[in-house]
Design a protein around this motif. Sequence first.
Motif, PDB file in Angstrom:
ATOM      1  N   ASP A 126       0.837  -1.212   0.000  1.00 44.43           N
ATOM      2  CA  ASP A 126       0.000   0.000   0.000  1.00 44.43           C
ATOM      3  C   ASP A 126       0.868   1.257   0.000  1.00 44.43           C
ATOM      4  OD1 ASP A 126      -2.195  -1.623   0.081  1.00 44.43           O
ATOM      5  OD2 ASP A 126      -2.473  -1.472   2.252  1.00 44.43           O
ATOM      6  N   ASN A 163       2.385   1.903  -3.300  1.00 49.83           N
ATOM      7  CA  ASN A 163       1.434   2.365  -4.316  1.00 49.83           C
ATOM      8  C   ASN A 163       1.080   3.848  -4.186  1.00 49.83           C
ATOM      9  OD1 ASN A 163       1.329  -0.055  -5.585  1.00 49.83           O
ATOM     10  ND2 ASN A 163      -0.477  -0.799  -4.476  1.00 49.83           N
ATOM     11  N   ASP A 164       1.440   4.455  -3.062  1.00 47.82           N
ATOM     12  CA  ASP A 164       1.172   5.887  -2.898  1.00 47.82           C
ATOM     13  C   ASP A 164       2.353   6.653  -3.491  1.00 47.82           C
ATOM     14  OD1 ASP A 164       0.962   8.480  -2.005  1.00 47.82           O
ATOM     15  OD2 ASP A 164       0.142   7.922  -0.049  1.00 47.82           O
ATOM     16  N   LYS A 165       2.089   7.397  -4.552  1.00 48.39           N
ATOM     17  CA  LYS A 165       3.220   7.982  -5.290  1.00 48.39           C
ATOM     18  C   LYS A 165       3.970   9.063  -4.501  1.00 48.39           C
ATOM     19  CE  LYS A 165       0.503  11.184  -8.197  1.00 48.39           C
ATOM     20  NZ  LYS A 165      -0.067  11.767  -7.012  1.00 48.39           N
ATOM     21  N   ASP A 166       3.365   9.553  -3.425  1.00 46.42           N
ATOM     22  CA  ASP A 166       4.060  10.564  -2.616  1.00 46.42           C
ATOM     23  C   ASP A 166       5.161   9.954  -1.747  1.00 46.42           C
ATOM     24  OD1 ASP A 166       2.617  12.627  -3.567  1.00 46.42           O
ATOM     25  OD2 ASP A 166       1.087  12.534  -1.989  1.00 46.42           O
ATOM     26  N   ASN A 167       5.125   8.636  -1.559  1.00 43.20           N
ATOM     27  CA  ASN A 167       6.099   8.017  -0.651  1.00 43.20           C
ATOM     28  C   ASN A 167       7.380   7.606  -1.363  1.00 43.20           C
ATOM     29  OD1 ASN A 167       4.209   8.179   1.380  1.00 43.20           O
ATOM     30  ND2 ASN A 167       3.428   6.110   1.027  1.00 43.20           N
TER      31      ASN A 167
END
Length: 333
Positions: A29, A32-36
């Motif tokens: 998860d 999948n978060d492009k900010d991470n």
Amino acid sequence: MSKKIFSGVQPTGNLHLGNYLGAIKNFVDLNNDKDNKCIFCVVDLHAITVRQDPEKLKNNIRETVATFIASGIDPKKSIIFNQSRVAAHAEGAWILSCVARMGWLNRMTQFKEKAGKDKEKASIGLYSYPVLMAADILLYDATHVPVGDDQKQHLELCRDIAQKFNNDFDVENFLQVPEPLIQKEFSRIMSLKDGSKKMSKSELSDLSRINLTDNKDEIINKIKKAKTDPLPMPQDIKELDERLEAKNLLGIYSSLTNSKLENSIKNFSGKNFSEFKEQLAEELVNKIEPISNEIKKLLEDKKFLDEILLDGVEKANMIASKKIERIKEIVGF
Ligand code: TYM
């Protein structure tokens, strides 16, 4: 807010449902978060704190990478590497071991559990392992560390080490004090044979865990044989304190189906365990079988897995070598 994520998994074989639901599912998860910005480490230096067969270790390192990818971590979005190839981890661990206090390490419950009765015979590495874990995290300025509940104490130690280093050397905020990311529920998956014991790779009976490489028949068989109690399925959450096996199985079911424990209890309230077990096995097969198949497929292409590690090592080295240089300057080398 953009997060810098770091976590590690030991390549000791038999990665299991506890590793998946407690940690790896979360990694996916976060990836999948492009900010991470995510870094996932195969912690082979940690693995040798207990004796490993060198040939098996080599394969287990690849299998851990394969498990990350089969579970859904994209090596193009995240850095995947093995710890022993980035020298800063061992160097950092030494320097930080001169900051950490014996009294702090003496409180680590995992060492007590792993060393057992004969702690005089445990390796020094097993004792100081949480300091290496702190170095892993602090070298990358990680802001968040996703782990299962059993690593909570080690993360608190990491925070203490970071704060003491910053204070001792008068370098405010130089080492980033990381936040643990531990799921509120289902962050401790228990053995299928004993609801009071953590599901673990080292448990002798293979029936105590669902391995991420198990096939459909193995999964169904293990759930059939999973320990329960003679009563019908619980009707109220309060019953679970006394019925640890039921609690664990319902927890696994809830985690897999992303539902609240209360709702799962309602669904199966008063029914027979056999009916519930059938549904649980079905959810498990749906989730684990594709991962298991993909791991086996990926393991056939060793070159592919080695290339991912090489690429990851290069990227990790660029970050960690800069940080360790600053650490060395700060301590006066
Ligand atoms: P390890 O390899 O034992 O486990 C990997 C991850 O799986 C979680 N886990 C579980 N979660 C829920 N239920 C269980 N039964 C269960 N068993 C294992 C662990 O909490 C972990 O998140 N010291 C770490 C590896 C490590 C690390 C790090 C982690 C080394 N350096 C830096 C984070 C950051 C370990 O031995 O995990």
